[in-house]
Design an enzyme around this catalytic site. Structure first.
Site, mmCIF file in Angstrom:
data_model
loop_
_atom_site.group_PDB
_atom_site.id
_atom_site.type_symbol
_atom_site.label_atom_id
_atom_site.label_comp_id
_atom_site.label_asym_id
_atom_site.label_seq_id
_atom_site.Cartn_x
_atom_site.Cartn_y
_atom_site.Cartn_z
ATOM 1 N N LYS A 60 38.094 -4.415 -79.254
ATOM 2 C CA LYS A 60 36.583 -4.286 -79.856
ATOM 3 C C LYS A 60 36.201 -5.641 -80.237
ATOM 4 C CE LYS A 60 36.643 0.368 -80.987
ATOM 5 N NZ LYS A 60 36.544 1.335 -82.277
ATOM 6 N N LYS A 82 40.982 3.672 -69.965
ATOM 7 C CA LYS A 82 40.758 5.011 -70.708
ATOM 8 C C LYS A 82 39.298 5.282 -70.599
ATOM 9 C CE LYS A 82 40.115 3.944 -75.417
ATOM 10 N NZ LYS A 82 40.055 4.446 -76.762
ATOM 11 N N LYS A 93 33.095 5.810 -74.193
ATOM 12 C CA LYS A 93 31.739 6.056 -74.000
ATOM 13 C C LYS A 93 31.374 4.488 -73.984
ATOM 14 C CE LYS A 93 31.285 8.201 -77.887
ATOM 15 N NZ LYS A 93 31.301 8.812 -78.956
#
Ligand code: ADP
Length: 324
Positions: A111, A192, A195
């Protein structure tokens, strides 16, 4: 009954990865465990978000979960920030969490790369708040996708460290995985389904049938010539067909693939239809729930009351242990 806890961020619509990796399990566990499911809004603050959208996203998450089969009469469904004991406990757990362990977390690294302008302390501390969510309710098992295994290992370590320092307090929770703990992206099956990769990579449970067909049509496969190998993209489609399609249809396409005779356009057509049919009821239920936001808020308030009763009792004991 043994206790289950899990959470989901209110960051928009659920996708097939969330559903198959976690939520489907949440629904099935309701009959055999005491289940607590949490909409983790504090966690959702760690990545860029719009404050004026947060309440809408929370209601959407609640509608998603209930439409998918979470029964607020059987399970406790509530909002994380409405139970302040979560952040209180997170602070106490911070004091026993080794910095070196937090620095290893791959979600933080991923992230940080994804949002280089927003590498904040909350993002770094995310797994400790998650540990607090779980440990606060004496949780035995945590149903999550494979990407959360590292965080769960850390939760167990934090529980051990706390118990060693302050005396036996926390249960070390175990991970519960589904048969599909890692659903892959349709456009890039090495990653994976998520969104953040963009709409072409995932199928949202609310996607309309024509959107589902279109996304599946554009999914990555292979040339179909090498029948010995199953490419990651094809494997992903087979996994979905096995879950959502009829057994004989799945058998037919795997046999055709082995024989090197598969037509991917036909497989995709069948799969798109099967996914659309599977979620037809879900789409209807969700719309009904969202048409009554007051009703949803009421359900969440009832859940929060039940969660808080447990949290208040447990935090008292924990504070006693640490000398507060
Ligand atoms: P997201 O990963 O989309 O931000 P969350 O972090 O809120 O969603 O995750 C909710 C649950 O869904 C977690 O248990 C997570 O492990 C699971 N999950 C997310 N993506 C996948 C995936 N592609 N395959 C399997 N499980 C997944």
């Amino acid at each position: 009954m043994a206790k289950i806890f899990s959470g989901i961020q209110p960051t928009g619509q659920l996708h097939l990865g969330n559903y198959l990796g976690a939520i489907k399990n949440w629904v099935e566990l309701q009959d055999t465990y005491d289940c607590i499911y949490c909409i983790v809004d504090y966690h959702a603050m760690t990545i860029p978000y719009q404050p004026d959208q947060m309440q809408k996203n929370i209601l959407e998450a609640a509608a998603d979960l209930i439409a998918a089969g979470i029964d607020p009469q059987k399970s406790i469904l509530f909002i994380q920030s409405h139970v302040p004991e979560h952040t209180e406990l997170a602070w106490m757990l911070n004091t026993v969490t080794p910095l070196s362990e937090l620095k290893r977390m791959t979600q933080f690294k991923d992230k940080s790369k994804q949002f280089p302008e927003n590498v904040n302390m909350g993002l770094f501390d995310y797994p400790v708040l998650q540990a607090a969510d779980i440990l606060l309710y004496s949780t035995d098992k945590v149903p999550v996708g494979e990407d959360q295994i590292q965080h769960l290992e850390l939760t167990r370590l934090i529980a051990r460290k706390f118990n060693q320092k302050f005396g036996e307090t926390f249960v070390e929770p175990e991970v519960l995985l589904t048969k599909t703990p890692r659903v892959m992206s349709l456009k890039d099956p090495s990653k994976k389904m998520s969104k953040s990769l963009g709409p072409a990579h995932y199928i949202a449970l609310t996607d309309k049938p024509e959107i589902i067909q279109d996304k599946i049509k554009k999914a990555v496969t292979d040339t179909g010539e090498n029948s010995a190998e199953v490419s990651p993209g094809v494997q992903n489609l087979f996994t979905l067909l096995e879950i959502f399609g009829r057994a004989e249809v799945y058998k037919k396409f795997t046999a055709e693939h082995q024989a090197g005779k598969i037509k991917y356009a036909e497989l995709k057509e069948e799969l798109g239809q099967a996914i659309s049919d599977y979620f037809a009821d879900f789409r209807e239920q969700k719309q009904k729930l969202l048409a009554n936001p007051e009703g949803l808020r009421d359900l969440l308030a009832q859940g929060t009351k039940k969660a808080r009763e447990i949290a208040v009792k447990n935090i008292k004991d924990i504070k006693n242990k640490v000398g507060l």
